[in-house]
Motif scaffolding. Sequence first.
Motif, PDB file in Angstrom:
ATOM      1  N   ASP A  22       0.800  -0.675  -0.035  1.00 26.72           N
ATOM      2  CA  ASP A  22       0.046  -0.090  -0.217  1.00 26.72           C
ATOM      3  C   ASP A  22       1.062   1.848  -0.347  1.00 26.72           C
ATOM      4  O   ASP A  22       0.732   2.246  -0.711  1.00 26.72           O
ATOM      5  CB  ASP A  22      -0.954   0.474   1.109  1.00 26.72           C
ATOM      6  CG  ASP A  22      -2.335  -0.833   0.944  1.00 26.72           C
ATOM      7  OD1 ASP A  22      -2.153  -2.193  -0.316  1.00 26.72           O
ATOM      8  OD2 ASP A  22      -2.500  -1.521   2.126  1.00 26.72           O
ATOM      9  N   ASP A  23       1.852   1.694   0.545  1.00 24.82           N
ATOM     10  CA  ASP A  23       2.919   2.261   1.129  1.00 24.82           C
ATOM     11  C   ASP A  23       3.392   2.629  -0.379  1.00 24.82           C
ATOM     12  O   ASP A  23       3.837   4.260  -0.628  1.00 24.82           O
ATOM     13  CB  ASP A  23       4.237   2.399   1.600  1.00 24.82           C
ATOM     14  CG  ASP A  23       3.702   2.375   3.542  1.00 24.82           C
ATOM     15  OD1 ASP A  23       1.658   2.737   3.155  1.00 24.82           O
ATOM     16  OD2 ASP A  23       3.898   2.112   4.511  1.00 24.82           O
ATOM     17  N   THR A 175      11.956   8.147 -21.398  1.00 27.37           N
ATOM     18  CA  THR A 175      12.971   8.346 -20.070  1.00 27.37           C
ATOM     19  C   THR A 175      11.357   7.955 -18.917  1.00 27.37           C
ATOM     20  O   THR A 175      10.772   8.612 -17.304  1.00 27.37           O
ATOM     21  CB  THR A 175      13.467   9.667 -20.020  1.00 27.37           C
ATOM     22  OG1 THR A 175      13.611   9.826 -21.349  1.00 27.37           O
ATOM     23  CG2 THR A 175      14.368  10.576 -18.339  1.00 27.37           C
ATOM     24  N   PRO A 176      13.088   6.993 -17.571  1.00 24.37           N
ATOM     25  CA  PRO A 176      12.274   6.736 -16.350  1.00 24.37           C
ATOM     26  C   PRO A 176      12.777   7.906 -15.621  1.00 24.37           C
ATOM     27  O   PRO A 176      13.283   8.973 -15.758  1.00 24.37           O
ATOM     28  CB  PRO A 176      12.684   5.801 -16.226  1.00 24.37           C
ATOM     29  CG  PRO A 176      13.801   4.747 -17.359  1.00 24.37           C
ATOM     30  CD  PRO A 176      14.121   6.114 -18.188  1.00 24.37           C
ATOM     31  N   VAL A 177      11.209   8.423 -14.310  1.00 20.84           N
ATOM     32  CA  VAL A 177      11.288   9.469 -14.043  1.00 20.84           C
ATOM     33  C   VAL A 177      10.952   9.333 -12.195  1.00 20.84           C
ATOM     34  O   VAL A 177      11.047   9.578 -11.230  1.00 20.84           O
ATOM     35  CB  VAL A 177      10.151  11.112 -14.391  1.00 20.84           C
ATOM     36  CG1 VAL A 177      11.319  11.469 -15.446  1.00 20.84           C
ATOM     37  CG2 VAL A 177       9.116  10.321 -14.247  1.00 20.84           C
ATOM     38  N   ASP A 178      10.963   7.913 -12.490  1.00 19.27           N
ATOM     39  CA  ASP A 178      10.687   7.101 -10.835  1.00 19.27           C
ATOM     40  C   ASP A 178      10.365   5.744 -11.184  1.00 19.27           C
ATOM     41  O   ASP A 178      10.144   5.569 -11.819  1.00 19.27           O
ATOM     42  CB  ASP A 178       9.745   8.100 -10.228  1.00 19.27           C
ATOM     43  CG  ASP A 178       9.909   7.790  -8.723  1.00 19.27           C
ATOM     44  OD1 ASP A 178      10.772   6.892  -7.938  1.00 19.27           O
ATOM     45  OD2 ASP A 178       9.439   8.645  -7.758  1.00 19.27           O
ATOM     46  N   GLY A 179      10.302   5.115 -10.451  1.00 21.32           N
ATOM     47  CA  GLY A 179      10.425   3.733 -10.045  1.00 21.32           C
ATOM     48  C   GLY A 179      10.235   3.094  -9.188  1.00 21.32           C
ATOM     49  O   GLY A 179      10.627   3.453  -8.316  1.00 21.32           O
ATOM     50  N   HIS A 180       9.857   1.781  -8.288  1.00 26.08           N
ATOM     51  CA  HIS A 180       9.429   0.814  -7.636  1.00 26.08           C
ATOM     52  C   HIS A 180      10.442  -0.700  -8.165  1.00 26.08           C
ATOM     53  O   HIS A 180       9.642  -1.153  -8.537  1.00 26.08           O
ATOM     54  CB  HIS A 180       8.684   1.543  -6.606  1.00 26.08           C
ATOM     55  CG  HIS A 180       8.408   0.239  -5.622  1.00 26.08           C
ATOM     56  ND1 HIS A 180       9.371   0.487  -4.692  1.00 26.08           N
ATOM     57  CD2 HIS A 180       7.622  -0.929  -5.532  1.00 26.08           C
ATOM     58  CE1 HIS A 180       9.107  -0.317  -3.278  1.00 26.08           C
ATOM     59  NE2 HIS A 180       8.134  -1.462  -4.493  1.00 26.08           N
ATOM     60  N   VAL A 181      11.232  -0.938  -7.338  1.00 26.09           N
ATOM     61  CA  VAL A 181      11.080  -2.523  -7.477  1.00 26.09           C
ATOM     62  C   VAL A 181      10.799  -2.763  -6.128  1.00 26.09           C
ATOM     63  O   VAL A 181      11.103  -2.745  -5.459  1.00 26.09           O
ATOM     64  CB  VAL A 181      12.974  -2.785  -7.598  1.00 26.09           C
ATOM     65  CG1 VAL A 181      13.395  -4.304  -7.805  1.00 26.09           C
ATOM     66  CG2 VAL A 181      13.569  -2.282  -8.945  1.00 26.09           C
ATOM     67  N   SER A 182       9.635  -3.896  -6.339  1.00 24.21           N
ATOM     68  CA  SER A 182       9.281  -4.384  -4.976  1.00 24.21           C
ATOM     69  C   SER A 182      10.104  -5.451  -3.966  1.00 24.21           C
ATOM     70  O   SER A 182      11.502  -6.396  -4.711  1.00 24.21           O
ATOM     71  CB  SER A 182       8.768  -5.651  -5.992  1.00 24.21           C
ATOM     72  OG  SER A 182       7.206  -5.003  -6.403  1.00 24.21           O
ATOM     73  N   THR A 183      10.427  -5.606  -3.196  1.00 26.88           N
ATOM     74  CA  THR A 183      10.963  -6.257  -1.932  1.00 26.88           C
ATOM     75  C   THR A 183      11.112  -7.287  -1.640  1.00 26.88           C
ATOM     76  O   THR A 183      10.068  -7.514  -1.987  1.00 26.88           O
ATOM     77  CB  THR A 183      11.545  -5.287  -1.015  1.00 26.88           C
ATOM     78  OG1 THR A 183       9.435  -5.589  -0.552  1.00 26.88           O
ATOM     79  CG2 THR A 183      11.609  -3.386  -0.997  1.00 26.88           C
TER      80      THR A 183
END
Length: 247
Positions: A22-23, A175-183
């Motif tokens: 969720d975060d 162009t990636p401006v942000d991202g998140h790799v799942s932990t």
Amino acid sequence: MNREQISRIAHTEHPIKAPVDDDSVRRLLRRGVPRGDERVLDLGCGGGEWLLRALAANPHLYAEGVDLSEDALEQARLGAIELGVQERLVLHHEKAEDFVSARPFDLVLSVGATHAFGGLLPTLAAARSHLAPGGRVLIGEGFWDRAPSQEAVEMFGDLADLATTVDRVVADGWTPVDGHVSTRRELDDYEWACWGSLASWALDHPADPDSPHLLTTATARRSEWLRVYRDAWGFVCLILRRTSDRP
């Protein structure tokens, strides 16, 4: 019981159908809709969870979702009514790849649904056709965190490692401006939630004729996760902008 019903049960405790908590969802949506009054499109919205959360957090946001599942769209409609955001949500019952929008969108979402378009780059091509100048895409895709077994490749298809996945996106004009790799915790929590919810339903409904099948399915899927792909499969969400707004 059909596949959609099974999927709904499996995602009871994890309505976001991707290994993102969720975060992380909140942070990605904040980065995707920085003003809060954007037009948002979800290609393959399912039950509309991403859109519902974006609408609830941004009272001036407008959203549309496209999905082939009538059951999932009805779930999204009921969710919108419950949150009081139904006036700002339009849902389309059709294939995401066939959808034609009358106006462009500031954010186009497709998280965990690239299979509907035939892969990552075809999904981005579809997103590009709906995107307003200066708009953003939020896309979620699997990748190989380690060398996979042949069995894992047969399950997930022709994925690349994370660096190569990003390289392919950049080479495609983004162009990636942000991202998140799942932990690891997000990945594990998702799998435990899915197969645990399915198993719990089966145990709670022993007289239901579908109960043995669902329990067998939960056991098999949990075993596949633990034995075949847990150590190799990862998931990344990327927020992208077009490197050039020229077609």
